[in-house]
Design a protein around this motif. Structure first.
Motif, PDB file in Angstrom:
ATOM      1  N   GLN A  27       0.826  -1.206   0.000  1.00  0.00           N
ATOM      2  CA  GLN A  27       0.000   0.000   0.000  1.00  0.00           C
ATOM      3  C   GLN A  27       0.861   1.257   0.000  1.00  0.00           C
ATOM      4  OE1 GLN A  27      -2.721   0.338   3.288  1.00  0.00           O
ATOM      5  NE2 GLN A  27      -3.405   2.379   2.716  1.00  0.00           N
ATOM      6  N   GLN A  28       1.867   1.282   0.849  1.00  0.00           N
ATOM      7  CA  GLN A  28       2.746   2.449   0.915  1.00  0.00           C
ATOM      8  C   GLN A  28       3.478   2.664  -0.405  1.00  0.00           C
ATOM      9  OE1 GLN A  28       4.941   1.012   4.270  1.00  0.00           O
ATOM     10  NE2 GLN A  28       3.877   2.349   5.731  1.00  0.00           N
ATOM     11  N   ALA A  35       5.021   6.268  -7.451  1.00  0.00           N
ATOM     12  CA  ALA A  35       4.075   5.372  -8.110  1.00  0.00           C
ATOM     13  C   ALA A  35       2.919   6.157  -8.717  1.00  0.00           C
ATOM     14  CB  ALA A  35       3.550   4.340  -7.119  1.00  0.00           C
ATOM     15  N   THR A  36       2.475   7.186  -8.017  1.00  0.00           N
ATOM     16  CA  THR A  36       1.388   8.018  -8.535  1.00  0.00           C
ATOM     17  C   THR A  36       1.823   8.745  -9.800  1.00  0.00           C
ATOM     18  OG1 THR A  36       0.494   8.326  -6.309  1.00  0.00           O
ATOM     19  CG2 THR A  36      -0.180   9.913  -7.991  1.00  0.00           C
ATOM     20  N   PHE A  37       3.015   9.307  -9.784  1.00  0.00           N
ATOM     21  CA  PHE A  37       3.524  10.028 -10.954  1.00  0.00           C
ATOM     22  C   PHE A  37       3.668   9.100 -12.155  1.00  0.00           C
ATOM     23  CE2 PHE A  37       6.772  11.786 -13.713  1.00  0.00           C
ATOM     24  CZ  PHE A  37       6.426  13.128 -13.782  1.00  0.00           C
ATOM     25  N   ARG A  38       4.120   7.882 -11.919  1.00  0.00           N
ATOM     26  CA  ARG A  38       4.333   6.933 -13.014  1.00  0.00           C
ATOM     27  C   ARG A  38       3.042   6.254 -13.465  1.00  0.00           C
ATOM     28  NH1 ARG A  38       8.921   7.050 -15.940  1.00  0.00           N
ATOM     29  NH2 ARG A  38       8.887   4.788 -16.230  1.00  0.00           N
ATOM     30  N   GLY A  39       1.945   6.460 -12.727  1.00  0.00           N
ATOM     31  CA  GLY A  39       0.657   5.919 -13.144  1.00  0.00           C
ATOM     32  C   GLY A  39       0.564   4.412 -13.056  1.00  0.00           C
ATOM     33  N   LEU A  40       1.027   3.835 -11.954  1.00  0.00           N
ATOM     34  CA  LEU A  40       1.043   2.373 -11.836  1.00  0.00           C
ATOM     35  C   LEU A  40      -0.333   1.780 -11.557  1.00  0.00           C
ATOM     36  CD1 LEU A  40       4.406   1.784  -9.965  1.00  0.00           C
ATOM     37  CD2 LEU A  40       3.937   1.884 -12.410  1.00  0.00           C
ATOM     38  N   LEU A  41      -1.249   2.590 -11.047  1.00  0.00           N
ATOM     39  CA  LEU A  41      -2.642   2.167 -10.892  1.00  0.00           C
ATOM     40  C   LEU A  41      -3.524   3.208 -11.567  1.00  0.00           C
ATOM     41  CD1 LEU A  41      -2.998   0.919  -7.184  1.00  0.00           C
ATOM     42  CD2 LEU A  41      -2.891  -0.469  -9.262  1.00  0.00           C
ATOM     43  N   THR A  42      -4.599   2.726 -12.198  1.00  0.00           N
ATOM     44  CA  THR A  42      -5.536   3.620 -12.876  1.00  0.00           C
ATOM     45  C   THR A  42      -6.939   3.335 -12.371  1.00  0.00           C
ATOM     46  OG1 THR A  42      -4.157   3.634 -14.870  1.00  0.00           O
ATOM     47  CG2 THR A  42      -6.447   4.348 -15.116  1.00  0.00           C
ATOM     48  N   ASP A  43      -7.684   4.377 -12.049  1.00  0.00           N
ATOM     49  CA  ASP A  43      -9.086   4.228 -11.681  1.00  0.00           C
ATOM     50  C   ASP A  43      -9.918   4.109 -12.948  1.00  0.00           C
ATOM     51  OD1 ASP A  43      -8.719   4.385  -8.911  1.00  0.00           O
ATOM     52  OD2 ASP A  43      -8.745   6.574  -8.936  1.00  0.00           O
ATOM     53  N   ARG A  88     -12.769   0.960 -10.169  1.00  0.00           N
ATOM     54  CA  ARG A  88     -11.846  -0.052  -9.662  1.00  0.00           C
ATOM     55  C   ARG A  88     -10.440   0.367 -10.066  1.00  0.00           C
ATOM     56  NH1 ARG A  88     -11.771  -5.327  -8.258  1.00  0.00           N
ATOM     57  NH2 ARG A  88     -13.943  -5.757  -8.758  1.00  0.00           N
ATOM     58  N   ARG A  89      -9.479   0.172  -9.155  1.00  0.00           N
ATOM     59  CA  ARG A  89      -8.097   0.487  -9.489  1.00  0.00           C
ATOM     60  C   ARG A  89      -7.451  -0.728 -10.146  1.00  0.00           C
ATOM     61  NH1 ARG A  89      -5.468   2.969  -4.098  1.00  0.00           N
ATOM     62  NH2 ARG A  89      -6.589   1.215  -3.202  1.00  0.00           N
ATOM     63  N   LEU A  90      -6.867  -0.512 -11.315  1.00  0.00           N
ATOM     64  CA  LEU A  90      -6.248  -1.599 -12.058  1.00  0.00           C
ATOM     65  C   LEU A  90      -4.805  -1.252 -12.408  1.00  0.00           C
ATOM     66  CD1 LEU A  90      -9.071  -2.593 -14.576  1.00  0.00           C
ATOM     67  CD2 LEU A  90      -8.419  -3.777 -12.467  1.00  0.00           C
ATOM     68  N   PRO A  91      -3.940  -2.270 -12.444  1.00  0.00           N
ATOM     69  CA  PRO A  91      -2.554  -2.051 -12.869  1.00  0.00           C
ATOM     70  C   PRO A  91      -2.460  -2.078 -14.386  1.00  0.00           C
ATOM     71  CG  PRO A  91      -2.845  -4.334 -12.287  1.00  0.00           C
ATOM     72  CD  PRO A  91      -4.173  -3.657 -12.026  1.00  0.00           C
ATOM     73  N   SER A  92      -1.273  -1.809 -14.895  1.00  0.00           N
ATOM     74  CA  SER A  92      -0.998  -1.916 -16.326  1.00  0.00           C
ATOM     75  C   SER A  92       0.478  -2.237 -16.493  1.00  0.00           C
ATOM     76  CB  SER A  92      -1.349  -0.608 -17.039  1.00  0.00           C
ATOM     77  OG  SER A  92      -1.211  -0.749 -18.444  1.00  0.00           O
ATOM     78  N   GLN A  93       0.868  -2.560 -17.705  1.00  0.00           N
ATOM     79  CA  GLN A  93       2.277  -2.867 -17.942  1.00  0.00           C
ATOM     80  C   GLN A  93       3.104  -1.595 -17.711  1.00  0.00           C
ATOM     81  OE1 GLN A  93       4.693  -2.227 -20.582  1.00  0.00           O
ATOM     82  NE2 GLN A  93       3.423  -0.492 -21.196  1.00  0.00           N
ATOM     83  N   PRO A  94       4.366  -1.731 -17.261  1.00  0.00           N
ATOM     84  CA  PRO A  94       5.100  -0.572 -16.770  1.00  0.00           C
ATOM     85  C   PRO A  94       5.983   0.175 -17.765  1.00  0.00           C
ATOM     86  CG  PRO A  94       6.296  -2.557 -16.215  1.00  0.00           C
ATOM     87  CD  PRO A  94       5.042  -3.001 -16.920  1.00  0.00           C
ATOM     88  N   VAL A  95       6.147  -0.333 -18.972  1.00  0.00           N
ATOM     89  CA  VAL A  95       7.106   0.269 -19.895  1.00  0.00           C
ATOM     90  C   VAL A  95       6.497   1.490 -20.581  1.00  0.00           C
ATOM     91  CG1 VAL A  95       8.585  -0.137 -21.898  1.00  0.00           C
ATOM     92  CG2 VAL A  95       8.155  -1.993 -20.263  1.00  0.00           C
ATOM     93  N   LYS A  96       7.274   2.573 -20.673  1.00  0.00           N
ATOM     94  CA  LYS A  96       6.825   3.802 -21.324  1.00  0.00           C
ATOM     95  C   LYS A  96       7.413   3.879 -22.737  1.00  0.00           C
ATOM     96  CE  LYS A  96       5.219   4.934 -17.246  1.00  0.00           C
ATOM     97  NZ  LYS A  96       3.793   4.757 -16.918  1.00  0.00           N
ATOM     98  N   PHE A  97       6.611   4.373 -23.683  1.00  0.00           N
ATOM     99  CA  PHE A  97       7.044   4.523 -25.071  1.00  0.00           C
ATOM    100  C   PHE A  97       6.892   5.992 -25.469  1.00  0.00           C
ATOM    101  CE2 PHE A  97       5.536   0.221 -24.527  1.00  0.00           C
ATOM    102  CZ  PHE A  97       6.470  -0.559 -25.193  1.00  0.00           C
ATOM    103  N   SER A  98       7.955   6.601 -25.922  1.00  0.00           N
ATOM    104  CA  SER A  98       7.901   8.027 -26.238  1.00  0.00           C
ATOM    105  C   SER A  98       6.972   8.327 -27.410  1.00  0.00           C
ATOM    106  CB  SER A  98       9.311   8.559 -26.546  1.00  0.00           C
ATOM    107  OG  SER A  98       9.831   7.955 -27.723  1.00  0.00           O
ATOM    108  N   ALA A  99       6.782   7.351 -28.295  1.00  0.00           N
ATOM    109  CA  ALA A  99       5.973   7.587 -29.488  1.00  0.00           C
ATOM    110  C   ALA A  99       4.482   7.381 -29.247  1.00  0.00           C
ATOM    111  CB  ALA A  99       6.439   6.674 -30.622  1.00  0.00           C
ATOM    112  N   TYR A 100       4.114   6.934 -28.044  1.00  0.00           N
ATOM    113  CA  TYR A 100       2.717   6.625 -27.772  1.00  0.00           C
ATOM    114  C   TYR A 100       2.268   7.262 -26.464  1.00  0.00           C
ATOM    115  CZ  TYR A 100       3.498   3.009 -31.287  1.00  0.00           C
ATOM    116  OH  TYR A 100       3.814   2.344 -32.434  1.00  0.00           O
TER     117      TYR A 100
END
Length: 427
Positions: A324-325, A332-340, A352-364
Protein backbone atom coordinates in the motif's frame (compact mmCIF):
# COMPACT_ATOMS: atom_id res chain seq x y z
CA UNK A 1 -19.90 -2.82 -22.82
CA UNK A 2 -17.91 -2.27 -26.01
CA UNK A 3 -14.30 -1.34 -25.47
CA UNK A 4 -13.64 2.30 -26.35
CA UNK A 5 -11.76 3.35 -29.46
CA UNK A 6 -8.29 4.54 -28.52
CA UNK A 7 -5.34 6.09 -30.36
CA UNK A 8 -2.85 3.69 -31.90
CA UNK A 9 -0.72 1.75 -29.45
CA UNK A 10 2.26 -0.52 -30.25
CA UNK A 11 0.05 -3.62 -30.67
CA UNK A 12 -3.06 -2.03 -32.21
CA UNK A 13 -4.39 -4.37 -34.89
CA UNK A 14 -3.04 -7.57 -33.29
CA UNK A 15 -5.84 -10.03 -32.51
CA UNK A 16 -5.32 -12.61 -29.76
CA UNK A 17 -7.56 -15.55 -28.90
CA UNK A 18 -6.97 -16.42 -25.26
CA UNK A 19 -7.99 -19.82 -23.89
CA UNK A 20 -5.93 -19.41 -20.72
CA UNK A 21 -7.20 -19.04 -17.18
CA UNK A 22 -6.10 -18.26 -13.64
CA UNK A 23 -2.77 -16.38 -13.73
CA UNK A 24 0.20 -17.14 -16.02
CA UNK A 25 -1.64 -17.10 -19.36
CA UNK A 26 -4.05 -14.26 -18.48
CA UNK A 27 -1.13 -12.14 -17.20
CA UNK A 28 0.62 -12.65 -20.55
CA UNK A 29 -2.40 -11.49 -22.53
CA UNK A 30 -3.12 -8.63 -20.10
CA UNK A 31 0.34 -7.22 -20.80
CA UNK A 32 -0.31 -7.43 -24.53
CA UNK A 33 -3.79 -5.92 -24.22
CA UNK A 34 -2.34 -2.95 -22.31
CA UNK A 35 -0.48 -2.09 -25.51
CA UNK A 36 -3.53 -2.24 -27.75
CA UNK A 37 -3.92 -5.91 -28.73
CA UNK A 38 -7.53 -7.07 -29.10
CA UNK A 39 -7.75 -10.01 -26.68
CA UNK A 40 -10.75 -12.32 -27.08
CA UNK A 41 -11.02 -14.34 -23.88
CA UNK A 42 -12.74 -17.68 -24.43
CA UNK A 43 -14.25 -19.01 -21.22
CA UNK A 44 -16.09 -22.23 -20.37
CA UNK A 45 -19.71 -21.89 -19.22
CA UNK A 46 -18.58 -21.79 -15.59
CA UNK A 47 -16.07 -19.05 -16.28
CA UNK A 48 -12.38 -18.68 -15.50
CA UNK A 49 -11.67 -20.08 -12.02
CA UNK A 50 -10.24 -16.70 -10.99
CA UNK A 51 -13.76 -15.21 -11.11
CA UNK A 52 -14.46 -17.18 -7.92
CA UNK A 53 -11.22 -16.35 -6.09
CA UNK A 54 -11.10 -13.46 -3.59
CA UNK A 55 -10.60 -10.81 -2.53
CA UNK A 56 -13.91 -9.47 -3.82
CA UNK A 57 -15.20 -5.92 -4.29
CA UNK A 58 -18.94 -5.62 -4.92
CA UNK A 59 -19.02 -9.28 -5.87
CA UNK A 60 -16.16 -9.04 -8.38
CA UNK A 61 -12.82 -10.79 -7.94
CA UNK A 62 -9.93 -8.37 -7.65
CA UNK A 63 -7.52 -10.95 -9.04
CA UNK A 64 -9.68 -11.66 -12.08
CA UNK A 65 -10.17 -7.94 -12.68
CA UNK A 66 -6.43 -7.25 -12.68
CA UNK A 67 -5.40 -10.17 -14.89
CA UNK A 68 -8.18 -9.75 -17.44
CA UNK A 69 -8.31 -6.00 -17.94
CA UNK A 70 -8.98 -4.72 -21.46
CA UNK A 71 -10.27 -8.08 -22.74
CA UNK A 72 -13.50 -9.18 -24.41
CA UNK A 73 -15.21 -12.32 -23.11
CA UNK A 74 -17.06 -14.98 -25.06
CA UNK A 75 -18.41 -18.22 -23.59
CA UNK A 76 -17.78 -21.37 -25.63
CA UNK A 77 -18.30 -24.91 -24.41
CA UNK A 78 -15.36 -26.73 -25.98
CA UNK A 79 -16.94 -30.07 -25.06
CA UNK A 80 -19.48 -29.58 -27.83
CA UNK A 81 -18.65 -30.24 -31.48
CA UNK A 82 -20.16 -26.94 -32.55
CA UNK A 83 -18.21 -25.16 -29.81
CA UNK A 84 -14.91 -26.58 -31.01
CA UNK A 85 -15.73 -25.61 -34.59
CA UNK A 86 -16.59 -22.08 -33.49
CA UNK A 87 -13.33 -21.79 -31.55
CA UNK A 88 -11.43 -22.96 -34.63
CA UNK A 89 -13.16 -20.27 -36.69
CA UNK A 90 -12.06 -17.58 -34.26
CA UNK A 91 -8.49 -18.89 -34.24
CA UNK A 92 -8.37 -18.89 -38.04
CA UNK A 93 -8.80 -15.11 -37.91
CA UNK A 94 -6.28 -14.54 -35.10
CA UNK A 95 -2.67 -13.45 -35.07
CA UNK A 96 -1.98 -15.14 -31.73
CA UNK A 97 -3.48 -17.96 -29.68
CA UNK A 98 -2.56 -18.41 -26.01
CA UNK A 99 -3.45 -21.45 -23.90
CA UNK A 100 -2.29 -22.96 -20.62
CA UNK A 101 -3.86 -26.41 -20.65
CA UNK A 102 -1.79 -29.42 -19.72
CA UNK A 103 0.18 -30.72 -22.73
CA UNK A 104 -2.08 -32.73 -25.03
CA UNK A 105 -5.40 -31.31 -23.82
CA UNK A 106 -5.59 -28.56 -26.45
CA UNK A 107 -5.07 -31.20 -29.15
CA UNK A 108 -7.97 -33.25 -27.75
CA UNK A 109 -10.17 -30.17 -27.85
CA UNK A 110 -9.28 -29.49 -31.49
CA UNK A 111 -7.41 -26.26 -30.71
CA UNK A 112 -3.82 -27.53 -30.59
CA UNK A 113 -1.02 -25.96 -32.59
CA UNK A 114 -0.79 -28.83 -35.08
CA UNK A 115 -4.37 -28.33 -36.25
CA UNK A 116 -4.63 -24.56 -35.96
CA UNK A 117 -1.18 -23.95 -37.44
CA UNK A 118 -2.06 -26.05 -40.49
CA UNK A 119 -5.15 -23.92 -41.07
CA UNK A 120 -3.34 -20.65 -40.36
CA UNK A 121 0.41 -20.97 -41.07
CA UNK A 122 1.04 -17.40 -39.90
CA UNK A 123 -0.39 -18.12 -36.45
CA UNK A 124 1.74 -17.47 -33.37
CA UNK A 125 0.64 -20.05 -30.80
CA UNK A 126 1.81 -19.80 -27.19
CA UNK A 127 1.49 -22.66 -24.70
CA UNK A 128 2.20 -22.01 -21.03
CA UNK A 129 2.49 -25.16 -18.92
CA UNK A 130 4.17 -26.31 -15.75
CA UNK A 131 7.08 -28.15 -17.34
CA UNK A 132 6.78 -27.47 -21.05
CA UNK A 133 5.53 -29.58 -23.93
CA UNK A 134 8.40 -32.08 -23.69
CA UNK A 135 10.47 -33.80 -21.01
CA UNK A 136 9.91 -36.42 -18.30
CA UNK A 137 7.89 -34.02 -16.08
CA UNK A 138 5.77 -32.49 -18.87
CA UNK A 139 2.66 -34.42 -17.82
CA UNK A 140 2.60 -32.95 -14.30
CA UNK A 141 0.20 -30.22 -13.22
CA UNK A 142 1.87 -27.25 -11.55
CA UNK A 143 1.07 -24.31 -9.33
CA UNK A 144 3.30 -21.49 -8.20
CA UNK A 145 4.24 -23.12 -4.88
CA UNK A 146 5.21 -26.34 -6.70
CA UNK A 147 7.60 -24.45 -8.99
CA UNK A 148 9.07 -22.33 -6.19
CA UNK A 149 9.81 -25.58 -4.35
CA UNK A 150 11.23 -27.47 -7.32
CA UNK A 151 13.36 -24.65 -8.76
CA UNK A 152 15.32 -23.73 -5.63
CA UNK A 153 13.60 -20.42 -4.85
CA UNK A 154 12.17 -21.56 -1.52
CA UNK A 155 15.46 -23.19 -0.53
CA UNK A 156 17.30 -19.93 -1.23
CA UNK A 157 14.79 -17.75 0.65
CA UNK A 158 14.63 -17.22 4.42
CA UNK A 159 17.00 -17.18 7.36
CA UNK A 160 19.99 -19.54 7.40
CA UNK A 161 18.68 -21.24 10.55
CA UNK A 162 15.04 -21.21 9.42
CA UNK A 163 12.93 -23.25 7.01
CA UNK A 164 12.77 -22.72 3.25
CA UNK A 165 10.37 -19.83 2.66
CA UNK A 166 7.76 -19.12 0.04
CA UNK A 167 8.28 -15.77 -1.71
CA UNK A 168 5.37 -13.41 -1.02
CA UNK A 169 4.19 -13.28 -4.64
CA UNK A 170 3.19 -15.86 -7.24
CA UNK A 171 6.49 -15.27 -8.99
CA UNK A 172 6.53 -18.47 -11.04
CA UNK A 173 3.14 -17.68 -12.56
CA UNK A 174 3.97 -14.03 -13.13
CA UNK A 175 7.40 -14.57 -14.70
CA UNK A 176 5.98 -17.32 -16.92
CA UNK A 177 3.35 -14.90 -18.19
CA UNK A 178 6.03 -12.29 -18.73
CA UNK A 179 8.25 -14.68 -20.70
CA UNK A 180 5.20 -15.79 -22.69
CA UNK A 181 4.46 -12.19 -23.71
CA UNK A 182 8.13 -11.76 -24.62
CA UNK A 183 8.00 -14.94 -26.70
CA UNK A 184 4.85 -13.84 -28.49
CA UNK A 185 6.40 -10.50 -29.40
CA UNK A 186 9.58 -12.16 -30.66
CA UNK A 187 7.50 -14.55 -32.77
CA UNK A 188 5.44 -11.69 -34.21
CA UNK A 189 8.63 -9.84 -35.14
CA UNK A 190 9.98 -12.96 -36.82
CA UNK A 191 6.70 -13.36 -38.72
CA UNK A 192 7.16 -9.87 -40.16
CA UNK A 193 10.33 -11.17 -41.83
CA UNK A 194 9.32 -14.71 -42.76
CA UNK A 195 5.53 -14.68 -42.94
CA UNK A 196 5.49 -17.82 -40.83
CA UNK A 197 4.09 -18.38 -37.36
CA UNK A 198 5.52 -20.66 -34.69
CA UNK A 199 4.72 -22.55 -31.51
CA UNK A 200 6.01 -20.71 -28.42
CA UNK A 201 6.55 -23.31 -25.67
CA UNK A 202 6.79 -21.67 -22.22
CA UNK A 203 7.64 -23.86 -19.25
CA UNK A 204 7.01 -22.44 -15.76
CA UNK A 205 9.92 -24.59 -14.58
CA UNK A 206 12.27 -23.09 -17.16
CA UNK A 207 10.96 -19.57 -16.57
CA UNK A 208 11.40 -19.77 -12.80
CA UNK A 209 14.97 -20.98 -13.10
CA UNK A 210 15.66 -18.21 -15.62
CA UNK A 211 14.23 -15.69 -13.16
CA UNK A 212 16.76 -16.96 -10.61
CA UNK A 213 19.57 -15.40 -12.65
CA UNK A 214 22.12 -14.83 -9.87
CA UNK A 215 21.41 -18.16 -8.16
CA UNK A 216 21.96 -19.97 -11.45
CA UNK A 217 25.11 -17.94 -12.18
CA UNK A 218 26.59 -18.73 -8.76
CA UNK A 219 25.93 -22.44 -9.20
CA UNK A 220 27.28 -22.43 -12.76
CA UNK A 221 30.51 -20.83 -11.54
CA UNK A 222 31.05 -22.94 -8.40
CA UNK A 223 29.05 -26.13 -8.79
CA UNK A 224 27.61 -25.47 -5.32
CA UNK A 225 23.99 -24.59 -4.57
CA UNK A 226 23.71 -21.13 -2.96
CA UNK A 227 22.65 -21.15 0.69
CA UNK A 228 20.02 -19.04 2.46
CA UNK A 229 21.45 -15.83 3.92
CA UNK A 230 18.29 -14.11 5.14
CA UNK A 231 17.88 -10.35 4.70
CA UNK A 232 21.42 -9.72 3.55
CA UNK A 233 23.50 -10.05 0.42
CA UNK A 234 25.46 -13.26 -0.02
CA UNK A 235 28.71 -11.57 -1.08
CA UNK A 236 28.57 -7.91 0.06
CA UNK A 237 28.25 -6.13 3.42
CA UNK A 238 26.69 -4.04 4.78
CA UNK A 239 24.02 -4.93 2.24
CA UNK A 240 20.61 -5.89 3.58
CA UNK A 241 17.94 -5.04 6.13
CA UNK A 242 18.77 -3.39 9.46
CA UNK A 243 16.76 -2.37 12.51
CA UNK A 244 16.09 1.25 13.43
CA UNK A 245 14.25 2.70 16.40
CA UNK A 246 10.79 2.37 14.87
CA UNK A 247 11.16 -0.17 12.08
CA UNK A 248 13.50 -1.48 9.42
CA UNK A 249 15.47 -0.04 6.52
CA UNK A 250 17.84 -1.39 3.88
CA UNK A 251 21.26 -0.23 2.72
CA UNK A 252 23.37 -1.37 -0.22
CA UNK A 253 27.12 -0.86 0.16
CA UNK A 254 28.88 -2.59 -2.72
CA UNK A 255 32.47 -1.29 -2.74
CA UNK A 256 35.24 0.10 -0.53
CA UNK A 257 34.70 3.72 -1.54
CA UNK A 258 31.06 3.55 -0.53
CA UNK A 259 31.98 1.75 2.69
CA UNK A 260 34.33 4.58 3.64
CA UNK A 261 31.53 7.07 3.08
CA UNK A 262 29.12 4.91 5.05
CA UNK A 263 31.50 4.64 8.02
CA UNK A 264 31.83 8.43 8.08
CA UNK A 265 28.03 8.90 7.85
CA UNK A 266 27.31 6.73 10.90
CA UNK A 267 30.07 8.39 12.95
CA UNK A 268 32.38 5.36 12.94
CA UNK A 269 35.26 6.36 10.59
CA UNK A 270 37.60 3.84 12.26
CA UNK A 271 35.67 1.01 10.54
CA UNK A 272 37.44 1.84 7.29
CA UNK A 273 40.83 0.97 8.76
CA UNK A 274 39.67 -2.13 10.63
CA UNK A 275 41.24 -5.15 8.87
CA UNK A 276 38.04 -7.14 9.41
CA UNK A 277 36.30 -4.76 7.02
CA UNK A 278 39.05 -4.25 4.45
CA UNK A 279 36.99 -5.50 1.50
CA UNK A 280 33.71 -7.18 0.59
CA UNK A 281 35.00 -10.67 1.32
CA UNK A 282 36.24 -9.85 4.84
CA UNK A 283 33.18 -7.75 5.60
CA UNK A 284 31.00 -10.75 4.73
CA UNK A 285 33.03 -13.02 7.03
CA UNK A 286 32.56 -10.56 9.88
CA UNK A 287 29.04 -9.49 8.91
CA UNK A 288 27.57 -10.18 12.36
CA UNK A 289 30.02 -7.85 14.12
CA UNK A 290 29.56 -5.19 11.45
CA UNK A 291 25.78 -5.50 11.72
CA UNK A 292 25.93 -5.01 15.49
CA UNK A 293 27.92 -1.81 15.01
CA UNK A 294 25.52 -0.47 12.38
CA UNK A 295 22.42 -1.27 14.42
CA UNK A 296 23.93 0.28 17.57
CA UNK A 297 23.88 3.52 15.58
CA UNK A 298 20.49 3.16 13.84
CA UNK A 299 18.63 1.80 16.88
CA UNK A 300 18.89 5.31 18.35
CA UNK A 301 17.25 6.86 15.28
CA UNK A 302 13.97 6.61 13.42
CA UNK A 303 13.76 5.05 9.98
CA UNK A 304 13.10 8.53 8.54
CA UNK A 305 16.20 9.97 10.23
CA UNK A 306 18.38 7.08 9.09
CA UNK A 307 17.19 7.60 5.51
CA UNK A 308 17.81 11.33 5.72
CA UNK A 309 21.38 10.96 7.04
CA UNK A 310 22.47 8.15 4.74
CA UNK A 311 20.66 9.55 1.73
CA UNK A 312 22.40 12.91 2.17
CA UNK A 313 25.74 11.05 2.17
CA UNK A 314 24.91 9.32 -1.12
CA UNK A 315 24.41 5.86 0.40
CA UNK A 316 21.74 3.71 -1.32
CA UNK A 317 19.13 3.47 1.44
CA UNK A 318 15.37 2.95 1.67
CA UNK A 319 12.62 2.29 4.20
CA UNK A 320 10.90 -1.09 4.04
CA UNK A 321 7.38 -0.37 2.81
CA UNK A 322 4.30 -2.48 2.43
CA UNK A 323 2.52 -2.68 -0.94
CA UNK A 324 0.00 0.00 0.00
CA UNK A 325 2.75 2.45 0.91
CA UNK A 326 4.59 1.68 -2.32
CA UNK A 327 1.55 2.12 -4.56
CA UNK A 328 0.42 5.29 -2.80
CA UNK A 329 3.88 6.88 -2.96
CA UNK A 330 4.48 10.02 -4.99
CA UNK A 331 6.69 8.06 -7.41
CA UNK A 332 4.07 5.37 -8.11
CA UNK A 333 1.39 8.02 -8.53
CA UNK A 334 3.52 10.03 -10.95
CA UNK A 335 4.33 6.93 -13.01
CA UNK A 336 0.66 5.92 -13.14
CA UNK A 337 1.04 2.37 -11.84
CA UNK A 338 -2.64 2.17 -10.89
CA UNK A 339 -5.54 3.62 -12.88
CA UNK A 340 -9.09 4.23 -11.68
CA UNK A 341 -11.50 2.79 -14.25
CA UNK A 342 -15.30 2.41 -14.27
CA UNK A 343 -16.49 -0.98 -13.09
CA UNK A 344 -17.88 -3.39 -15.65
CA UNK A 345 -21.41 -2.31 -14.71
CA UNK A 346 -20.66 0.96 -16.50
CA UNK A 347 -21.55 3.21 -13.58
CA UNK A 348 -19.02 6.03 -13.75
CA UNK A 349 -19.17 6.71 -10.01
CA UNK A 350 -18.14 3.12 -9.31
CA UNK A 351 -14.47 2.60 -10.07
CA UNK A 352 -11.85 -0.05 -9.66
CA UNK A 353 -8.10 0.49 -9.49
CA UNK A 354 -6.25 -1.60 -12.06
CA UNK A 355 -2.55 -2.05 -12.87
CA UNK A 356 -1.00 -1.92 -16.33
CA UNK A 357 2.28 -2.87 -17.94
CA UNK A 358 5.10 -0.57 -16.77
CA UNK A 359 7.11 0.27 -19.90
CA UNK A 360 6.83 3.80 -21.32
CA UNK A 361 7.04 4.52 -25.07
CA UNK A 362 7.90 8.03 -26.24
CA UNK A 363 5.97 7.59 -29.49
CA UNK A 364 2.72 6.63 -27.77
CA UNK A 365 0.40 7.93 -25.10
CA UNK A 366 -0.39 5.92 -21.99
CA UNK A 367 -1.55 2.31 -22.01
CA UNK A 368 -5.10 1.13 -22.43
CA UNK A 369 -6.69 0.40 -19.05
CA UNK A 370 -10.31 -0.78 -19.13
CA UNK A 371 -12.34 -3.05 -16.86
CA UNK A 372 -12.28 -6.84 -17.12
CA UNK A 373 -15.33 -8.26 -18.88
CA UNK A 374 -18.38 -9.87 -17.39
CA UNK A 375 -18.70 -13.55 -18.26
CA UNK A 376 -19.69 -13.80 -21.92
CA UNK A 377 -20.23 -10.04 -22.13
CA UNK A 378 -18.94 -9.66 -25.70
CA UNK A 379 -20.13 -12.94 -27.21
CA UNK A 380 -22.55 -11.47 -29.75
CA UNK A 381 -20.24 -8.54 -30.53
CA UNK A 382 -17.30 -10.87 -31.24
CA UNK A 383 -19.34 -13.26 -33.38
CA UNK A 384 -20.76 -10.41 -35.44
CA UNK A 385 -17.15 -9.33 -36.08
CA UNK A 386 -16.50 -12.78 -37.54
CA UNK A 387 -19.55 -12.57 -39.80
CA UNK A 388 -22.09 -14.59 -37.81
CA UNK A 389 -25.60 -13.15 -37.97
CA UNK A 390 -28.28 -13.26 -35.27
CA UNK A 391 -29.87 -16.42 -36.65
CA UNK A 392 -26.58 -18.30 -36.65
CA UNK A 393 -25.81 -17.15 -33.11
CA UNK A 394 -29.27 -18.25 -31.96
CA UNK A 395 -28.66 -21.65 -33.54
CA UNK A 396 -25.37 -22.05 -31.71
CA UNK A 397 -27.11 -21.13 -28.46
CA UNK A 398 -29.69 -23.84 -29.07
CA UNK A 399 -26.85 -26.35 -29.54
CA UNK A 400 -25.47 -25.47 -26.11
CA UNK A 401 -22.31 -23.83 -27.44
CA UNK A 402 -22.65 -21.02 -24.90
CA UNK A 403 -23.57 -23.33 -22.00
CA UNK A 404 -26.86 -24.69 -20.81
CA UNK A 405 -28.00 -21.30 -19.52
CA UNK A 406 -26.99 -19.38 -22.64
CA UNK A 407 -24.24 -17.45 -20.85
CA UNK A 408 -23.66 -15.44 -24.00
CA UNK A 409 -26.26 -12.99 -22.75
CA UNK A 410 -23.46 -11.47 -20.70
CA UNK A 411 -24.84 -11.98 -17.20
CA UNK A 412 -22.37 -11.31 -14.40
CA UNK A 413 -23.82 -14.24 -12.46
CA UNK A 414 -22.43 -17.72 -13.05
CA UNK A 415 -22.29 -21.05 -11.30
CA UNK A 416 -18.69 -21.99 -10.51
CA UNK A 417 -17.87 -25.39 -11.99
CA UNK A 418 -14.78 -27.58 -11.96
CA UNK A 419 -16.09 -29.87 -14.71
CA UNK A 420 -13.80 -28.62 -17.48
CA UNK A 421 -10.82 -28.29 -15.15
CA UNK A 422 -10.92 -31.98 -14.33
CA UNK A 423 -9.55 -32.39 -17.83
CA UNK A 424 -7.70 -29.09 -18.14
CA UNK A 425 -6.02 -28.67 -14.77
CA UNK A 426 -3.94 -25.46 -14.54
CA UNK A 427 -0.62 -25.59 -16.39
Amino acid sequence: MTLPNLPDLPLTGVRIVDFSRVLAGPFCTALLSDLGADVIKIEPPGGDDYRAVGPFADGESGLFAAMNRNKRSIVIDLKTVAGRELAQTLCAGADVVVENFRPGVADKLGIGYAELGERNPALVYASVSGFGQTGPESHRPAYDIILQAMCGLMDATGSPDGPPTLIGESVSDVVSGLFASWGVLAALLSREKTGKGTHVDVSMFDATLSLSATLVARFAATGIAPQRVGNRHSSSAPFGAFRAQDGFYVVAVLNNRLFDTFAQAIGEPHLSSDPRYADDATRCVHEAALRACVEAWSAQRSVAEVNRILGAAGIPVAPIRNVQQALESDQATFRGLLTDVPRANGVASHTRRLPSQPVKFSAYDGNRVTAAPQLGEHTAEILHTFGLDAARIAGLRMQGVFGRDGAAAGSAQFAHSDALNKETDHA
